[in-house]
Design a protein around this motif. Structure first.
Motif, PDB file in Angstrom:
ATOM      1  N   VAL A 278       0.844  -1.210   0.000  1.00 46.34           N
ATOM      2  CA  VAL A 278       0.000   0.000   0.000  1.00 46.34           C
ATOM      3  C   VAL A 278       0.874   1.253   0.000  1.00 46.34           C
ATOM      4  O   VAL A 278       0.434   2.325   0.423  1.00 46.34           O
ATOM      5  N   LEU A 279       2.121   1.138  -0.472  1.00 45.80           N
ATOM      6  CA  LEU A 279       3.042   2.271  -0.457  1.00 45.80           C
ATOM      7  C   LEU A 279       2.518   3.439  -1.269  1.00 45.80           C
ATOM      8  O   LEU A 279       2.663   4.602  -0.872  1.00 45.80           O
ATOM      9  N   ASP A 280       1.896   3.144  -2.402  1.00 42.82           N
ATOM     10  CA  ASP A 280       1.336   4.199  -3.238  1.00 42.82           C
ATOM     11  C   ASP A 280       0.312   5.012  -2.451  1.00 42.82           C
ATOM     12  O   ASP A 280       0.297   6.248  -2.506  1.00 42.82           O
ATOM     13  N   LEU A 281      -0.543   4.321  -1.688  1.00 43.18           N
ATOM     14  CA  LEU A 281      -1.570   5.009  -0.905  1.00 43.18           C
ATOM     15  C   LEU A 281      -0.953   5.810   0.235  1.00 43.18           C
ATOM     16  O   LEU A 281      -1.391   6.924   0.541  1.00 43.18           O
ATOM     17  N   ILE A 282       0.083   5.268   0.864  1.00 45.05           N
ATOM     18  CA  ILE A 282       0.760   5.980   1.959  1.00 45.05           C
ATOM     19  C   ILE A 282       1.409   7.264   1.448  1.00 45.05           C
ATOM     20  O   ILE A 282       1.267   8.343   2.044  1.00 45.05           O
ATOM     21  N   LEU A 283       2.097   7.164   0.314  1.00 47.81           N
ATOM     22  CA  LEU A 283       2.813   8.330  -0.218  1.00 47.81           C
ATOM     23  C   LEU A 283       1.879   9.354  -0.849  1.00 47.81           C
ATOM     24  O   LEU A 283       2.256  10.518  -0.998  1.00 47.81           O
ATOM     25  N   SER A 284       0.666   8.924  -1.228  1.00 47.77           N
ATOM     26  CA  SER A 284      -0.272   9.878  -1.824  1.00 47.77           C
ATOM     27  C   SER A 284      -0.679  10.963  -0.826  1.00 47.77           C
ATOM     28  O   SER A 284      -1.071  12.061  -1.226  1.00 47.77           O
ATOM     29  N   LEU A 335      17.110   1.969  11.550  1.00 45.00           N
ATOM     30  CA  LEU A 335      17.448   3.382  11.386  1.00 45.00           C
ATOM     31  C   LEU A 335      16.750   3.990  10.174  1.00 45.00           C
ATOM     32  O   LEU A 335      16.215   5.104  10.233  1.00 45.00           O
ATOM     33  N   ALA A 336      16.740   3.243   9.040  1.00 45.88           N
ATOM     34  CA  ALA A 336      16.112   3.758   7.824  1.00 45.88           C
ATOM     35  C   ALA A 336      14.607   3.894   7.999  1.00 45.88           C
ATOM     36  O   ALA A 336      14.007   4.894   7.563  1.00 45.88           O
ATOM     37  N   ALA A 337      13.967   2.904   8.625  1.00 38.08           N
ATOM     38  CA  ALA A 337      12.522   2.980   8.839  1.00 38.08           C
ATOM     39  C   ALA A 337      12.158   4.116   9.784  1.00 38.08           C
ATOM     40  O   ALA A 337      11.145   4.805   9.595  1.00 38.08           O
ATOM     41  N   THR A 338      12.985   4.331  10.804  1.00 36.89           N
ATOM     42  CA  THR A 338      12.747   5.453  11.717  1.00 36.89           C
ATOM     43  C   THR A 338      12.869   6.782  10.988  1.00 36.89           C
ATOM     44  O   THR A 338      12.059   7.707  11.192  1.00 36.89           O
ATOM     45  N   TRP A 339      13.861   6.891  10.136  1.00 29.79           N
ATOM     46  CA  TRP A 339      14.040   8.113   9.331  1.00 29.79           C
ATOM     47  C   TRP A 339      12.816   8.360   8.461  1.00 29.79           C
ATOM     48  O   TRP A 339      12.282   9.484   8.420  1.00 29.79           O
ATOM     49  N   PHE A 340      12.347   7.330   7.772  1.00 32.61           N
ATOM     50  CA  PHE A 340      11.176   7.468   6.902  1.00 32.61           C
ATOM     51  C   PHE A 340       9.952   7.907   7.712  1.00 32.61           C
ATOM     52  O   PHE A 340       9.204   8.807   7.305  1.00 32.61           O
ATOM     53  N   THR A 341       9.733   7.285   8.871  1.00 37.12           N
ATOM     54  CA  THR A 341       8.560   7.597   9.683  1.00 37.12           C
ATOM     55  C   THR A 341       8.610   9.020  10.230  1.00 37.12           C
ATOM     56  O   THR A 341       7.609   9.750  10.196  1.00 37.12           O
ATOM     57  N   LEU A 408      -2.718  -5.582   6.563  1.00 40.24           N
ATOM     58  CA  LEU A 408      -3.596  -5.205   5.458  1.00 40.24           C
ATOM     59  C   LEU A 408      -5.059  -5.175   5.888  1.00 40.24           C
ATOM     60  O   LEU A 408      -5.820  -4.298   5.462  1.00 40.24           O
ATOM     61  N   VAL A 409      -5.471  -6.119   6.728  1.00 40.21           N
ATOM     62  CA  VAL A 409      -6.850  -6.111   7.232  1.00 40.21           C
ATOM     63  C   VAL A 409      -7.089  -4.867   8.067  1.00 40.21           C
ATOM     64  O   VAL A 409      -8.133  -4.204   7.955  1.00 40.21           O
ATOM     65  N   PHE A 410      -6.127  -4.515   8.902  1.00 39.99           N
ATOM     66  CA  PHE A 410      -6.259  -3.318   9.734  1.00 39.99           C
ATOM     67  C   PHE A 410      -6.395  -2.074   8.862  1.00 39.99           C
ATOM     68  O   PHE A 410      -7.269  -1.219   9.111  1.00 39.99           O
ATOM     69  N   LEU A 411      -5.558  -1.962   7.833  1.00 35.84           N
ATOM     70  CA  LEU A 411      -5.608  -0.788   6.962  1.00 35.84           C
ATOM     71  C   LEU A 411      -6.865  -0.781   6.101  1.00 35.84           C
ATOM     72  O   LEU A 411      -7.345   0.286   5.692  1.00 35.84           O
ATOM     73  N   THR A 416      -7.924   5.742   7.647  1.00 39.74           N
ATOM     74  CA  THR A 416      -7.282   6.948   8.172  1.00 39.74           C
ATOM     75  C   THR A 416      -6.055   6.628   9.011  1.00 39.74           C
ATOM     76  O   THR A 416      -5.383   7.537   9.486  1.00 39.74           O
ATOM     77  N   ALA A 417      -5.768   5.338   9.182  1.00 39.51           N
ATOM     78  CA  ALA A 417      -4.652   4.939  10.047  1.00 39.51           C
ATOM     79  C   ALA A 417      -3.402   4.596   9.254  1.00 39.51           C
ATOM     80  O   ALA A 417      -2.549   3.871   9.736  1.00 39.51           O
ATOM     81  N   LEU A 418      -3.297   5.117   8.029  1.00 34.94           N
ATOM     82  CA  LEU A 418      -2.153   4.760   7.194  1.00 34.94           C
ATOM     83  C   LEU A 418      -0.828   5.165   7.823  1.00 34.94           C
ATOM     84  O   LEU A 418       0.190   4.493   7.642  1.00 34.94           O
ATOM     85  N   SER A 419      -0.823   6.280   8.563  1.00 31.55           N
ATOM     86  CA  SER A 419       0.433   6.702   9.196  1.00 31.55           C
ATOM     87  C   SER A 419       0.917   5.674  10.213  1.00 31.55           C
ATOM     88  O   SER A 419       2.121   5.561  10.468  1.00 31.55           O
ATOM     89  N   TRP A 420      -0.018   4.887  10.770  1.00 35.68           N
ATOM     90  CA  TRP A 420       0.378   3.872  11.727  1.00 35.68           C
ATOM     91  C   TRP A 420       1.146   2.742  11.061  1.00 35.68           C
ATOM     92  O   TRP A 420       1.894   2.008  11.730  1.00 35.68           O
ATOM     93  N   ALA A 421       0.940   2.565   9.751  1.00 37.64           N
ATOM     94  CA  ALA A 421       1.700   1.530   9.046  1.00 37.64           C
ATOM     95  C   ALA A 421       3.192   1.830   9.103  1.00 37.64           C
ATOM     96  O   ALA A 421       4.016   0.911   9.213  1.00 37.64           O
TER      97      ALA A 421
END
Length: 453
Positions: A278-284, A335-341, A408-411, A416-421
Motif C-alpha cells: 500500500v506504499l502508493d496510498l501511503i505516499l499519496s 534506522l532507515a525505517a525510523t528516518w522514513f517515519t 492489510l486487514v487493519f488498513l 485513516t490509520a495509514l500513518s500507523w503503518a
C-alpha cells in the motif's frame, strides 16, 4: 525426505556403492526455471497496488477491492502446510508443476475478456487468489532446491538467487504498472473521459495478456524439463535421511531458538510486505505521484534483491558469521525505517520532507530488510537440521504472511490509520533486532552436518 509419509523409493539412500557427491551443470537451468516461477508470482501478486488509481477508473474497484487484491497473497498462504507436505513426500518437480498450473489458470482468469465489469472484477479476484496459492512454493522452496542441487559452498548463493527473484518480480510491478498504464486525469467531458478510461483498461489488459503468455511458456519449459533431484546428490547432507513431516512440526515448535528466529523474520518482513503493498496510498498523502511511488518501491526492492545475492555469496565464502550479518542489516533497517517515519512528522521533527529523503529512507529500509531473507533461510535450516528445508522455511514464511495479512486487514477497515503503518514497520524492525540479539549463536557452524560435502 519424510520417513513416515513418504514412498519407499523416496526413503531409499541416494548415495550407494562408490558413488560420491557430485554437482551437475544442469543445476543452473533448474535454478533459472524456479527463479522465473518466483519472479512472475511476485509480479502478478503486486500488479494492482502500484496502479490502484488506474484500476479504480478502469474497473470501478473500491478501496476494499484494492486491499483485497493485495491480501489474496497472504490468504493464499493458508494451505502452505499442504505444499510443504507435497514437497517433502513427492519432490520438487510435482510441487513446482502444480504451482505453475495454479499460476497459469489464475493469469488466464484475469485475462478473460468479459464486458460485464462485475463479472470481470470477480474473475480478477479469482485469478489473484490462485496466484496467491502459488506463494508457498515460490517463497519457501529455495533452500530445498539449493540443498538438493548445489554444493555447500554454493548453497547460500543459490538460496539468495531463488528467493530474491520473487521479491524482484514484486519490484518490477512497481516499474511496469505505472510506466505502461497511464494514470487517470481530470479530463472534462464524458466523451473524453470515457476514451481515457478505455485507454487505461486496454493498457491493463495488455499487461495481463503478456503475463499470462509468459507464465504459460515457463510452465511448458518446466513440464519439458525439471527433474526432482540430480542423479547423484551434491553433498552427504543432501543425501541424509530427514525427519518425517509430523516429527518435523513437533521439533520446530519445541525449538526456542528457531521460534525466536522465526519471529525475528516474520514480524518485520511481514509488516514490510504489507506496507510496500500500500506504499502508493501511503505516499499519496504527501502528494507523491503514482509514478514516483512506483520508482521508490521498485528501487527499494531491487536494491534488496542485489544486496541479498551479494550477502549470500559473502556468507558462502566466510561461514560462521550469519548472526553478525543479521544484526548489522536489522540495525540499518531500523534506522532507515525510523528516518522514513519521522520524515512524515516534519512539522514536529523539522526533517525535510522531499523526494530525495523519501527515496533514500525507503530504499535503504528495503535494501537492509530484503538482504536479510537468504541469511534467515540459511539459519532456519541450520538451526533445525535434519528437519526438511521446505518445512522449516515454510513455517517461518507462513508466520510472515500472517503479519502481512493482519496489517492489510487493519488498513482495510481503518483507512485513516495509514500513518500507523509506518510506525508498525519501524517498531517491527526494532523488535526483530532485539530478537536476533537474544538468539544464542552456534559456535560449531563449520563442522555442522549441513555443510558436509
Amino acid at each position: 525426505m519424510g520417513l513416515d509419509w513418504s514412498r519407499p523409493e523416496e526413503r531409499r539412500p541416494l548415495l550407494t556403492g562408490s558413488r560420491g557427491p557430485r554437482v551437475f551443470g544442469r543445476r543452473w537451468l533448474v535454478l533459472l526455471l524456479f527463479s522465473l516461477l518466483g519472479f512472475f508470482q511476485g509480479l502478478v501478486w503486486n500488479t494492482w497496488g502500484p496502479i490502484q488509481d488506474s484500476a479504480r477508473a478502469a474497473y470501478g474497484f473500491s478501496s476494499l477491492d484494492i486491499a483485497l487484491l493485495v491480501l489474496w497473497g497472504p490468504i493464499g498462504f493458508l494451505p502452505c502446510f499442504v505444499f510443504m507436505w507435497l514437497m517433502d513426500t513427492r519432490g520438487l518437480r510435482v510441487t513446482v508443476l502444480l504451482t505453475l498450473l495454479l499460476m497459469v489458470v489464475g493469469a488466464g482468469l484475469r485475462s478473460v475478456p468479459v464486458s460485464d465489469l462485475w463479472v470481470r472484477r470477480r474473475l480478477i479476484h479469482g485469478g489473484q487468489f490462485l496466484n496467491g496459492l502459488a506463494g508457498p512454493t515460490a517463497m519457501t522452496a529455495a533452500p530445498f532446491l539449493s540443498t538438493t542441487w548445489f554444493s555447500p559452498n554454493e548453497r547460500a548463493t543459490a538460496t539468495a538467487i531463488a528467493s530474491m527473484l520473487n521479491y524482484l518480480g514484486g519490484a518490477f510491478a512497481f516499474l511496469v504498472g505505472p510506466l505502461v498504464v497511464p494514470a487517470p486525469n481530470g479530463t472534462s467531458g464524458n466523451l473524453l473521459f470515457n476514451e481515457h478510461t478505455g485507454s487505461i483498461k486496454d493498457r491493463i489488459e495488455a499487461v495481463m495478456y503478456a503475463e499470462f503468455g509468459i507464465i504459460a511458456v515457463v510452465f511448458a519449459a518446466v513440464l519439458a524439463y525439471f527433474p526432482s533431484r540430480p542423479p547423484v546428490p551434491p553433498s552427504i547432507a543432501a543425501a541424509a535421511r530427514r525427519l518425517s513431516y509430523r516429527s518435523s512440526i513437533g521439533k520446530l515448535l519445541g525449538n526456542v531458538r528457531f521460534l525466536l528466529l522465526a519471529l525475528a523474520y516474520a514480524v518485520p518482513l511481514g509488516f514490510y510486505s504489507g506496507w510496500s503493498g500500500v506504499l502508493d496510498l501511503i505516499l499519496s498523502h504527501v502528494h507523491v505521484s503514482q509514478v514516483d511511488a512506483g520508482w521508490i518501491g521498485f528501487w527499494s526492492i531491487v536494491g534488496g534483491c542485489f544486496g541479498g545475492i551479494a550477502v549470500g555469496r559473502f556468507a558462502d565464502s566466510i561461514r560462521g558469521i550469519l548472526k553478525p550479518i543479521l544484526v548489522l542489516l536489522f540495525a540499518g533497517a531500523a534506522l532507515a525505517a525510523t528516518w522514513f517515519t519521522l520524515t512524515f512528522l516534519s512539522n514536529i521533527t523539522h526533517l525535510p520532507l522531499t523526494t530525495a529523503t523519501l527515496y533514500s529512507s525507503c530504499i535503504l529500509a528495503g535494501v537492509f530488510l530484503n538482504s536479510a531473507v537468504p541469511i534467515f533461510f540459511e539459519m532456519f535450516v541450520e538451526t533445525v537440521y535434519p528437519v526438511p528445508e521446505g518445512i522449516a522455511c515454510g513455517f517461518a514464511t507462513f508466520l510472515s504472511n500472517v503479519f502481512t495479512g493482519l496489517l492489510l486487514v487493519f488498513l482495510t477497515f481503518y483507512h485513516t490509520a495509514l500513518s500507523w503503518a509506518n510506525w508498525c514497520l519501524t517498531g517491527s524492525c526494532i523488535l526483530g533486532l532485539l530478537f536476533i540479539i537474544c538468539i544464542r549463536d552456534s559456535s560449531d557452524k563449520l563442522s555442522h552436518p549441513k555443510y558436509t560435502i
